[in-house]
Design an enzyme around this catalytic site. Sequence first.
Site, PDB file in Angstrom:
ATOM      1  N   HIS A  72       9.281  -8.202 -11.443  1.00  0.00           N
ATOM      2  CA  HIS A  72       9.570  -9.627 -11.669  1.00  0.00           C
ATOM      3  C   HIS A  72       9.366  -9.964 -13.133  1.00  0.00           C
ATOM      4  O   HIS A  72       8.353  -9.595 -13.727  1.00  0.00           O
ATOM      5  CB  HIS A  72       8.671 -10.511 -10.799  1.00  0.00           C
ATOM      6  N   TYR A 200       5.432 -21.401  -7.385  1.00  0.00           N
ATOM      7  CA  TYR A 200       4.144 -22.097  -7.215  1.00  0.00           C
ATOM      8  C   TYR A 200       4.455 -23.588  -7.186  1.00  0.00           C
ATOM      9  O   TYR A 200       4.986 -24.139  -8.155  1.00  0.00           O
ATOM     10  CB  TYR A 200       3.217 -21.796  -8.388  1.00  0.00           C
ATOM     11  N   PRO A 292      -6.999 -16.999  -5.310  1.00  0.00           N
ATOM     12  CA  PRO A 292      -5.804 -16.146  -5.447  1.00  0.00           C
ATOM     13  C   PRO A 292      -4.666 -16.779  -6.257  1.00  0.00           C
ATOM     14  O   PRO A 292      -3.671 -16.137  -6.532  1.00  0.00           O
ATOM     15  CB  PRO A 292      -5.382 -15.895  -4.007  1.00  0.00           C
ATOM     16  N   LYS A 296      -5.173 -12.530  -9.514  1.00  0.00           N
ATOM     17  CA  LYS A 296      -6.052 -11.712 -10.363  1.00  0.00           C
ATOM     18  C   LYS A 296      -6.992 -10.792  -9.594  1.00  0.00           C
ATOM     19  O   LYS A 296      -7.515  -9.829 -10.145  1.00  0.00           O
ATOM     20  CB  LYS A 296      -6.877 -12.632 -11.262  1.00  0.00           C
ATOM     21  N   TYR A 384      -1.020 -14.522 -16.975  1.00  0.00           N
ATOM     22  CA  TYR A 384      -0.492 -14.157 -15.648  1.00  0.00           C
ATOM     23  C   TYR A 384      -0.111 -12.667 -15.601  1.00  0.00           C
ATOM     24  O   TYR A 384      -0.386 -11.968 -14.622  1.00  0.00           O
ATOM     25  CB  TYR A 384       0.725 -15.021 -15.294  1.00  0.00           C
TER      26      TYR A 384
HETATM   27  P1  FAS Z   1     -12.108  -5.323  -0.586  1.00  0.00           P
HETATM   28  O1  FAS Z   1     -12.812  -6.488   0.067  1.00  0.00           O
HETATM   29  O2  FAS Z   1     -10.633  -5.215  -0.510  1.00  0.00           O
HETATM   30  O3  FAS Z   1     -12.677  -3.942   0.034  1.00  0.00           O
HETATM   31  C1  FAS Z   1     -14.060  -3.795   0.333  1.00  0.00           C
HETATM   32  C2  FAS Z   1     -14.183  -2.760   1.434  1.00  0.00           C
HETATM   33  O4  FAS Z   1     -15.585  -2.543   1.668  1.00  0.00           O
HETATM   34  C3  FAS Z   1     -13.569  -3.236   2.756  1.00  0.00           C
HETATM   35  O5  FAS Z   1     -12.722  -2.260   3.282  1.00  0.00           O
HETATM   36  C4  FAS Z   1     -14.787  -3.483   3.646  1.00  0.00           C
HETATM   37  O6  FAS Z   1     -14.536  -3.196   5.005  1.00  0.00           O
HETATM   38  C5  FAS Z   1     -15.800  -2.502   3.068  1.00  0.00           C
HETATM   39  N1  FAS Z   1     -17.202  -2.883   3.322  1.00  0.00           N
HETATM   40  C6  FAS Z   1     -17.734  -4.120   3.338  1.00  0.00           C
HETATM   41  N2  FAS Z   1     -19.057  -4.050   3.626  1.00  0.00           N
HETATM   42  C7  FAS Z   1     -19.354  -2.730   3.797  1.00  0.00           C
HETATM   43  C8  FAS Z   1     -20.533  -2.023   4.114  1.00  0.00           C
HETATM   44  N3  FAS Z   1     -21.702  -2.647   4.313  1.00  0.00           N
HETATM   45  N4  FAS Z   1     -20.475  -0.669   4.208  1.00  0.00           N
HETATM   46  C9  FAS Z   1     -19.298  -0.018   3.988  1.00  0.00           C
HETATM   47  N5  FAS Z   1     -18.130  -0.632   3.684  1.00  0.00           N
HETATM   48  C10 FAS Z   1     -18.174  -1.980   3.601  1.00  0.00           C
HETATM   49  N6  FAS Z   1      -6.066 -11.264  -4.402  1.00  0.00           N
HETATM   50  C11 FAS Z   1      -4.895 -11.510  -5.001  1.00  0.00           C
HETATM   51  O7  FAS Z   1      -4.709 -11.111  -6.155  1.00  0.00           O
HETATM   52  N7  FAS Z   1      -3.919 -12.230  -4.333  1.00  0.00           N
HETATM   53  C12 FAS Z   1      -4.110 -12.677  -3.035  1.00  0.00           C
HETATM   54  O8  FAS Z   1      -3.235 -13.320  -2.470  1.00  0.00           O
HETATM   55  C13 FAS Z   1      -5.314 -12.416  -2.379  1.00  0.00           C
HETATM   56  N8  FAS Z   1      -5.529 -12.822  -1.081  1.00  0.00           N
HETATM   57  C14 FAS Z   1      -6.738 -12.569  -0.477  1.00  0.00           C
HETATM   58  C15 FAS Z   1      -7.010 -12.968   0.848  1.00  0.00           C
HETATM   59  C16 FAS Z   1      -8.250 -12.709   1.458  1.00  0.00           C
HETATM   60  C17 FAS Z   1      -8.526 -13.148   2.891  1.00  0.00           C
HETATM   61  C18 FAS Z   1      -9.251 -12.046   0.724  1.00  0.00           C
HETATM   62  C19 FAS Z   1     -10.622 -11.798   1.350  1.00  0.00           C
HETATM   63  C20 FAS Z   1      -8.998 -11.634  -0.586  1.00  0.00           C
HETATM   64  C21 FAS Z   1      -7.741 -11.890  -1.186  1.00  0.00           C
HETATM   65  N9  FAS Z   1      -7.438 -11.470  -2.494  1.00  0.00           N
HETATM   66  C22 FAS Z   1      -6.272 -11.708  -3.113  1.00  0.00           C
HETATM   67  C23 FAS Z   1      -8.383 -10.733  -3.250  1.00  0.00           C
HETATM   68  C24 FAS Z   1      -8.291  -9.307  -2.777  1.00  0.00           C
HETATM   69  O9  FAS Z   1      -7.000  -8.820  -2.943  1.00  0.00           O
HETATM   70  C25 FAS Z   1      -9.352  -8.571  -3.501  1.00  0.00           C
HETATM   71  O10 FAS Z   1      -9.372  -8.895  -4.878  1.00  0.00           O
HETATM   72  C26 FAS Z   1      -9.239  -7.088  -3.329  1.00  0.00           C
HETATM   73  O11 FAS Z   1      -9.204  -6.812  -1.960  1.00  0.00           O
HETATM   74  C27 FAS Z   1     -10.437  -6.461  -4.038  1.00  0.00           C
HETATM   75  O12 FAS Z   1     -10.546  -5.168  -3.616  1.00  0.00           O
HETATM   76  P2  FAS Z   1     -11.988  -4.536  -3.345  1.00  0.00           P
HETATM   77  O13 FAS Z   1     -12.886  -4.894  -4.470  1.00  0.00           O
HETATM   78  O14 FAS Z   1     -11.720  -3.112  -3.026  1.00  0.00           O
HETATM   79  O15 FAS Z   1     -12.595  -5.303  -2.098  1.00  0.00           O
HETATM   80  C1  PHB Z   2       0.963 -12.823  -2.495  1.00  0.00           C
HETATM   81  O1  PHB Z   2       2.131 -12.409  -2.528  1.00  0.00           O
HETATM   82  O2  PHB Z   2       0.205 -12.617  -1.524  1.00  0.00           O
HETATM   83  C2  PHB Z   2       0.440 -13.622  -3.661  1.00  0.00           C
HETATM   84  C3  PHB Z   2       1.180 -13.698  -4.826  1.00  0.00           C
HETATM   85  C4  PHB Z   2       0.696 -14.436  -5.905  1.00  0.00           C
HETATM   86  C5  PHB Z   2      -0.518 -15.085  -5.791  1.00  0.00           C
HETATM   87  C6  PHB Z   2      -1.275 -15.004  -4.608  1.00  0.00           C
HETATM   88  C7  PHB Z   2      -0.778 -14.273  -3.539  1.00  0.00           C
HETATM   89  O3  PHB Z   2      -0.995 -15.821  -6.843  1.00  0.00           O
END
Ligand code: FAS
Ligand code: PHB
Length: 389
Positions: A72, A200, A292, A296, A384
């Site tokens: 993009h 957005y 989100p 980032k 961004y």
């Molecule tokens: P993660 O949370 O992905 O991974 C952590 C891992 O550790 C998980 O698999 C978990 O099961 C495991 N874990 C937890 N406790 C443990 C324990 N005690 N023992 C062993 N393992 C354990 N970011 C964006 O940029 N755009 C988005 O749209 C977006 N949407 C999101 C929606 C939700 C609901 C959430 C929660 C986050 C969102 N994020 C988004 C942010 C997300 O993408 C995170 O930044 C990303 O998953 C970060 O990756 P990790 O640091 O690996 O953490």
């Molecule tokens: C998504 O595609 O899930 C998405 C994209 C941009 C954002 C947040 C989520 O800022």
Amino acid sequence: MRVQVAIIGAGPAGLLLGRLLQNRGIETVIVERRSRAYVLGRIRAGVLEQGTVDLLDEAGVGQRMHAEGLVHRGVEFSFDGDRHRFDFEDLIGRRVMVYGQTEVTHDLMAARDASGALTIYEADHVSVDDFDSANPRVRYVKDGVAHEIACDFIAGCDGYHGVSRASVSPDSLRTFERVYPFGWLGVLSETPPVADELIYAHHERGFALCSMRSPTRSRYYVQCASDEDVARWTDDRFWDELRSRLDPETAEQLVTGPSLEKSIAPLRSFVAEPMRFGRLFLAGDAAHIVPPTGAKGLNLAASDVRYLAEGLIEFYGEGSEAGVNAYSSRALARVWKAERFSWWMTSILHTLPNTDSFGRRIQRSEFDYLVGSRAAAQSLAENYTGLPV
Ligand code: FAS
Ligand code: PHB
């Protein structure tokens, strides 16, 4: 069992760190609380900065991303129906990659499986111990049997609710937090995206985001109350609400269909300082959370992992502790800039429940300034698409 680096968490941070270290001959084990299927079933991020794309290429897992990801060159803002496209390539000479976090996780898991490196899924009662000594330990229970891992270092990649940060004594870390009075209700659907790029949208009814995963799979969000119950949102209610927040032309073009996934994510800004405690390092969501809005979260996890991997590779390769000693300050410098940008994007695009007419005019003036000033638009584009790593 003994390994050089024990990693807690098989999300993108843990898997990518494991891949970078294994590629340099550093033995790792990943201990994950959930099942592989559960981890892959979480629908999260969708946009990768160039720095993250480059790191996945360096890790040797970028093939499918380049084959299936969508490059993009800009995004659109819609403000009370007025639309404006920000052309990243023209403004800053950079682009982003739309490729779901689920796919990144899948690619990293497949690479780890192929390498033969060990990941322990469905580990219970995980603990991180003695990380303030030269002999840290990870303990867990699997199928009712207790296990212990001796290691040189522990990487806490276990997310916001993980055990790693929770195991640090409260007087050893400082936390900074802002909880937003709203969340995001997200829907994944097998429908063609409403536009070629992300939209957005700011609207008096609330924020909306039109995103995608492929030419046939879309990802949409609407701002909702932080205590909203997802069970109260039928698909029809979601589509009607999304339409009401988009400009008429886009609303007209929206193709709806059954939701494949529907969930609510709370929004918060959070940072824990420092990101290192003796032989324990925190990386990704274990150390920081961003709303989100700025896309980032996943990208910060990638830059943390780049810094941490460089430090550990230097330690094992040259016996130097300079990289691991610099990790926390180096990572936090980039984290806080992304926290600022994510807070700013969230503040100008969402309907803020406790703002007044002055606050709404300020939001509109932010949009007008972005539209009217190349310098302002370049700042948006620079942040961004990702500040330099
Ligand atoms: P993660 O949370 O992905 O991974 C952590 C891992 O550790 C998980 O698999 C978990 O099961 C495991 N874990 C937890 N406790 C443990 C324990 N005690 N023992 C062993 N393992 C354990 N970011 C964006 O940029 N755009 C988005 O749209 C977006 N949407 C999101 C929606 C939700 C609901 C959430 C929660 C986050 C969102 N994020 C988004 C942010 C997300 O993408 C995170 O930044 C990303 O998953 C970060 O990756 P990790 O640091 O690996 O953490
Ligand atoms: C998504 O595609 O899930 C998405 C994209 C941009 C954002 C947040 C989520 O800022």
